[in-house]
Design an enzyme around this catalytic site. Structure first.
Site, PDB file in Angstrom:
ATOM      1  CG  ASP A   1      10.629   5.347  45.300  1.00 13.42           C
ATOM      2  OD1 ASP A   1      10.709   5.647  44.101  1.00 13.42           O
ATOM      3  OD2 ASP A   1      11.492   5.661  46.141  1.00 13.42           O
TER       4      ASP A   1
ATOM      5  CD  GLU B   1      -7.370  -6.229  56.253  1.00 10.03           C
ATOM      6  OE1 GLU B   1      -7.665  -5.154  56.773  1.00 10.03           O
ATOM      7  OE2 GLU B   1      -6.299  -6.829  56.505  1.00 10.03           O
TER       8      GLU B   1
HETATM    9  C1  NOJ Z   1      12.867   6.052  42.271  1.00  5.76           C
HETATM   10  C2  NOJ Z   1      12.106   7.283  41.901  1.00  5.76           C
HETATM   11  O1  NOJ Z   1      11.391   7.043  40.726  1.00  5.76           O
HETATM   12  C3  NOJ Z   1      13.134   8.369  41.752  1.00  5.76           C
HETATM   13  O2  NOJ Z   1      12.613   9.528  41.162  1.00  5.76           O
HETATM   14  C4  NOJ Z   1      13.736   8.641  43.103  1.00  5.76           C
HETATM   15  O3  NOJ Z   1      14.773   9.582  42.957  1.00  5.76           O
HETATM   16  C5  NOJ Z   1      14.301   7.374  43.714  1.00  5.76           C
HETATM   17  N1  NOJ Z   1      13.447   6.246  43.567  1.00  5.76           N
HETATM   18  C6  NOJ Z   1      14.542   7.563  45.186  1.00  5.76           C
HETATM   19  O4  NOJ Z   1      13.312   7.603  45.866  1.00  5.76           O
END
Ligand code: NOJ
Length: 560
Positions: A208, A257
């Site tokens: 993310d 790894e």
């Molecule tokens: C991207 C994620 O896909 C989204 O849903 C989220 O709100 C933001 N990152 C923050 O983590």
């Protein structure tokens, strides 16, 4: 291609756990629900699933606000439920990728709670980006950064003694404080989290906000509008900083790894990085960094042949330069579903996390679905790996008329109700057309209401129905397994009109497949002798014209 490189042409299906299947009837999907419905994925013919976050979380951003990285939120089940899901998926031949949220924790994470209790300048605060405010009394934020969800990117705390205190950075919601990745303790902790899930047997991670972890030294003011993919990210002090690549080199060593005996690099890392241009994004997938990155530029490309040709060419050459497979994606839990996005005339300006509200212009559902089917038909023929988002195989439209009082995306509040946000693409799946929650759960509960049109699109209404969107996806995925276009080479094909997107792919068995999408205003012709393999619209048969907003795969003898 060796089995160990499964991810080079895999189709990976995103399961959004809270909206997939609810086993206990509380209206929120859960891990036992996912396990119970895995048969849908094998029947459909995908290779892997990616699970959006199911970790312990107060759910202020649907689980992208993690308070314990090593446990399952009780709403979704237990660690034992996760293990059962993973082992059932592996029995069925499905790989499982989980979400990793390293840019920020929840404000309920023990680290942040300790930071709030501690004095400024101590090691507890050094895990986050706490700074003194500007201005005489420190009552101005430390810089001008804003939150991706709207409003300022900084929040001021009250110190333990009750005085107005320092500010902390949150590129997203106030409940998602950004971690300080220059702190080795942060790096060590997230590496340990990676190992925790690798030890349990996961096949990889979707990372993310992969472009956001490292911030420019000194946190300088930003001289650009903040948002998803609006400008080349090199201009943004919070995105795509050079130091990020050290983090991913280290993570790559860890996943390597963990390669299973006899396999090479079979546990993967995929970046959610809203980075442009394409060669900047490709730096994330050099051979000692991540394996894949989402190609959001493709998702954002308007339905215009010239623009699509440009995006596809750019992204293929950028990926090729670093030896990585390209990925393709049209929908996910942050963007308006492509069956609705493409139902607008060009350039509706649907930059995530905007969404569509009941008072906004509404998409043309029939046009959107027709184009969405064509777009997917093109996407699944492109070299590389493809990501699908739950429900797109049903042609689900965005739930664009949700009442305001059910909205849960923080974007809605943080934008002072100017942006409806992303709830419309997150509505629970319809499995059965005629049960109260459309088969989502045992009762009528569903955390977001399902729009009336979802019933007729339910899985049981489309299975085995000739011409349904579900059967189109199944056919495309089965042909993809047979012909392996994901490992093929793309050659542009001149179909005689700029409005026709056409290319050939050499299949694994030497056959040549022509992929032709008609984005023009009049029918396009397949070359003589072309043998139709699949069409996005049921109204095409062998040897006839390809109608508007339709894409086909056809076998041809010579590339032309
Ligand atoms: C991207 C994620 O896909 C989204 O849903 C989220 O709100 C933001 N990152 C923050 O983590």
């Amino acid at each position: 291609m060796a089995e160990s490189s499964w991810w080079r042409d895999a189709v990976i299906y995103q399961v959004y756990p809270r909206s997939w299947a609810d086993s206990d009837g509380d209206g929120i999907g859960d891990l036992p629900g996912v396990t119970a419905r895995l048969g849908h994925l094998t029947w459909l013919g995908v290779d892997a699933l990616w699970l959006s976050p199911f970790y312990t979380s107060p759910q202020h951003d649907a689980g992208y606000d993690v308070s314990d990285y090593r446990d399952v939120d009780p709403r979704f089940g237990t660690l034992a439920d996760f293990d059962a899901l993973l082992s059932r998926a592996h029995e069925l031949g499905l790989r499982v990728i989980v979400d990793l949220v390293p840019n920020h924790t929840s404000s309920e994470h023990p680290w942040f709670q300790e930071a709030l209790r501690a004095a400024p300048g101590g090691p507890e605060r050094a895990r986050y980006l706490f700074r003194d405010g500007r201005g005489e009394n420190g009552d101005e934020p430390p810089n001008n950064w804003s939150s991706t969800f709207g409003g300022p990117g900084w929040t001021r705390i009250v110190e333990p003694d009750g005085s107005p205190g320092q500010w902390y950075l949150h590129l997203f919601d106030t409940t998602q404080p950004d971690l300080d990745w220059s702190n080795p303790e942060v790096r060590d902790e997230l590496e340990s989290v990676l190992r925790f899930w690798l030890d349990r047997g996961v096949d990889g991670f979707r990372v993310d906000v992969a472009h956001g972890l490292v911030k420019a030294d000194g946190l300088p003011d930003a001289d650009m509008p903040h948002g998803y993919l609006t400008v080349p990210t090199s201009l943004a002090p919070m995105w795509d900083q050079p130091g990020i690549h050290d983090v991913y080199r280290r993570w790559r060593q860890i996943t390597d790894e963990y390669a299973r005996p006899g396999e090479d690099a079979d546990r993967i890392l995929c970046a959610e990085a809203w980075v442009k241009p394409a060669d900047a994004l490709a730096r994330y997938v050099r051979d000692d960094e991540l394996h894949q990155s989402f190609n959001f530029e493709f998702l954002m490309t308007p339905w215009l042949a010239e623009d699509l040709r440009h995006t596809i060419t750019e992204t293929l050459s950028a990926a090729e330069a670093v030896g990585a497979p390209q990925t393709w994606v049209l929908s996910n839990h942050d963007v308006v579903r492509h069956a609705s996005r493409l139902g607008f005339e060009q350039s509706h300006g649907l930059t995530p996390p905007r969404g569509i509200g009941p008072d906004d212009p509404q998409p043309d559902a029939a046009l959107g679905l027709r184009r969405a089917r064509a777009a997917t038909t093109v996407m699944l023929a492109l070299p590389g790996s493809a990501y699908l988002y739950q429900g797109e195989e049903l042609g689900l439209p965005e739930a664009s008329r949700l009442p305001d009082d059910v909205r849960q995306d923080p974007t809605w509040e943080r934008s002072s109700h100017s942006q409806p946000g992303r709830d419309g693409c997150r509505v629970p799946m319809p499995w059965e057309g005629s049960t109260p929650s459309l088969g989502f759960g045992p009762g009528a509960e569903s955390w977001l209401p399902q729009p009336p049109e979802y019933g007729a699109l339910a899985v049981d209404r489309q299975r085995s129905v000739e011409g349904s969107t579900l059967e189109l996806y199944r056919k495309l995925l089965s042909l993809r397994r047979e012909l392996r276009p994901g490992l093929g080479t793309l050659t542009w094909y001149d179909a005689g009109s700029d409005d026709v997107l056409a290319f050939t792919i050499s299949a694994a068995d030497g056959r040549v497949v022509l992929v032709l999408a008609n984005l023009g205003a009049s029918p396009a012709r397949l070359p003589d002798g072309a043998r139709l393999l699949v069409s996005s619209s049921p109204d095409v048969s062998n040897g006839i014209d390809v109608p508007i907003d339709t894409a086909v795969w056809a076998e041809i003898d010579h590339p032309g």
